[in-house]
Design a protein around this motif. Structure first.
Motif, short mmCIF file in Angstrom:
data_model
loop_
_atom_site.label_atom_id
_atom_site.label_comp_id
_atom_site.label_asym_id
_atom_site.label_seq_id
_atom_site.Cartn_x
_atom_site.Cartn_y
_atom_site.Cartn_z
N LEU A 6 0.83 -1.19 0.00
CA LEU A 6 0.00 0.00 0.00
C LEU A 6 0.87 1.25 0.00
N THR A 7 0.44 2.26 -0.73
CA THR A 7 1.11 3.55 -0.66
C THR A 7 0.65 4.25 0.62
N ASP A 8 1.37 5.28 1.02
CA ASP A 8 0.97 6.04 2.20
C ASP A 8 -0.41 6.65 2.01
N PHE A 9 -0.70 7.13 0.81
CA PHE A 9 -2.01 7.72 0.51
C PHE A 9 -3.13 6.69 0.70
N GLU A 10 -2.93 5.49 0.16
CA GLU A 10 -3.95 4.44 0.29
C GLU A 10 -4.12 4.01 1.74
N TRP A 11 -3.00 3.89 2.45
CA TRP A 11 -3.08 3.49 3.85
C TRP A 11 -3.87 4.51 4.66
N GLU A 12 -3.62 5.79 4.47
CA GLU A 12 -4.35 6.83 5.20
C GLU A 12 -5.84 6.82 4.85
N ALA A 13 -6.18 6.43 3.63
CA ALA A 13 -7.58 6.39 3.21
C ALA A 13 -8.34 5.24 3.87
N ILE A 14 -7.69 4.10 4.07
CA ILE A 14 -8.42 2.93 4.59
C ILE A 14 -8.24 2.71 6.08
N ARG A 15 -7.21 3.28 6.68
CA ARG A 15 -6.94 3.03 8.10
C ARG A 15 -8.15 3.30 9.01
N PRO A 16 -8.91 4.38 8.82
CA PRO A 16 -10.06 4.61 9.72
C PRO A 16 -11.17 3.58 9.58
N HIS A 17 -11.16 2.80 8.52
CA HIS A 17 -12.25 1.84 8.26
C HIS A 17 -11.92 0.42 8.72
N LEU A 18 -10.74 0.23 9.30
CA LEU A 18 -10.35 -1.09 9.78
C LEU A 18 -11.00 -1.38 11.13
N VAL A 25 -5.55 -9.97 23.00
CA VAL A 25 -4.16 -9.93 22.55
C VAL A 25 -3.99 -8.77 21.56
N PRO A 26 -2.95 -7.97 21.72
CA PRO A 26 -2.72 -6.88 20.76
C PRO A 26 -2.56 -7.42 19.35
N ARG A 27 -3.17 -6.73 18.39
CA ARG A 27 -3.11 -7.17 17.00
C ARG A 27 -1.76 -6.85 16.38
N VAL A 28 -1.40 -7.66 15.42
CA VAL A 28 -0.19 -7.35 14.66
C VAL A 28 -0.50 -6.18 13.74
N ASP A 29 0.52 -5.58 13.19
CA ASP A 29 0.39 -4.39 12.35
C ASP A 29 -0.55 -4.64 11.17
N LEU A 34 -2.16 -6.38 5.62
CA LEU A 34 -2.79 -6.03 4.34
C LEU A 34 -1.81 -6.18 3.19
N ASN A 35 -0.59 -5.74 3.39
CA ASN A 35 0.42 -5.91 2.34
C ASN A 35 0.67 -7.38 2.04
N GLY A 36 0.64 -8.23 3.06
CA GLY A 36 0.78 -9.67 2.84
C GLY A 36 -0.39 -10.25 2.06
N TRP A 67 -12.14 -10.91 7.86
CA TRP A 67 -12.59 -9.64 7.30
C TRP A 67 -13.55 -9.85 6.14
N ARG A 68 -13.38 -10.93 5.40
CA ARG A 68 -14.31 -11.23 4.30
C ARG A 68 -15.70 -11.51 4.87
N LYS A 69 -15.77 -12.32 5.90
CA LYS A 69 -17.06 -12.67 6.52
C LYS A 69 -17.70 -11.48 7.19
N ALA A 70 -16.90 -10.54 7.70
CA ALA A 70 -17.43 -9.38 8.41
C ALA A 70 -17.76 -8.21 7.48
N GLY A 71 -17.46 -8.32 6.20
CA GLY A 71 -17.76 -7.25 5.25
C GLY A 71 -16.76 -6.10 5.27
N VAL A 72 -15.60 -6.32 5.86
CA VAL A 72 -14.59 -5.26 5.95
C VAL A 72 -14.07 -4.89 4.57
N TRP A 73 -13.91 -5.86 3.69
CA TRP A 73 -13.36 -5.60 2.36
C TRP A 73 -14.25 -4.65 1.57
#
Length: 103
Positions: A6-18, A25-29, A34-36, A67-73
Motif C-alpha cells: 500500500l502507498t501512504d495515501f492508500e493506507w491513510e484512506a483505509i486506516r479509519p475503516h479497519l 491480545v494486541p493485534r499485529v500491524d 494487508l500488504n501480505g 474480514w471477508r465474513k465481516a464485510g470489511v473488504w
C-alpha cells in the motif's frame, strides 16, 4: 516498500475503516497484514509461500477470511474509491473471456 504494498495515501484512506478491537491480545500491524494479503492475491502464490516480512501465513490468511465474513473488504474498497474520487478501475477475471487463440 514491496511491489504490491500500500502507498501512504492508500493506507491513510483505509486506516479509519479497519476494525479496532481494543481488548484481548494486541493485534499485529494491520498495514503489514494487508500488504501480505495483497502480495498473495496479486502474485497468485499460495499463502504458505508468502515472504517472511509479512508475518506468519496463517495470521494473514485468517485475517483475510475474518474480514471477508465481516464485510470489511467492502468498506475498504469503498474508501479507496472515494479517496481516488471514483477514478478506480478493476477487472473481475471470473467474467473475462479470452479468444480461443489467445491462450
Amino acid at each position: 516498500m514491496g511491489r504490491y504494498d500500500l502507498t501512504d495515501f492508500e493506507w491513510e484512506a483505509i486506516r479509519p475503516h479497519l476494525p479496532n478491537k481494543s481488548r484481548g491480545v494486541p493485534r499485529v500491524d494491520d498495514r503489514r497484514v494487508l500488504n501480505g494479503i495483497f502480495w498473495c492475491l496479486r502474485s497468485g502464490a499460495p499463502w504458505a509461500d508468502m515472504p517472511a516480512r509479512y508475518g506468519p501465513p496463517t495470521t494473514i490468511y485468517n485475517r483475510f477470511n475474518r474480514w471477508r465474513k465481516a464485510g470489511v473488504w467492502d468498506r475498504l474498497m469503498d474508501a479507496i474509491t472515494r479517496a481516488y474520487d471514483g477514478d478506480v478501475q478493476m477487472i473481475d477475471t471470473s467474467v473475462v473471456r479470452v479468444h480461443q487463440h489467445g491462450a
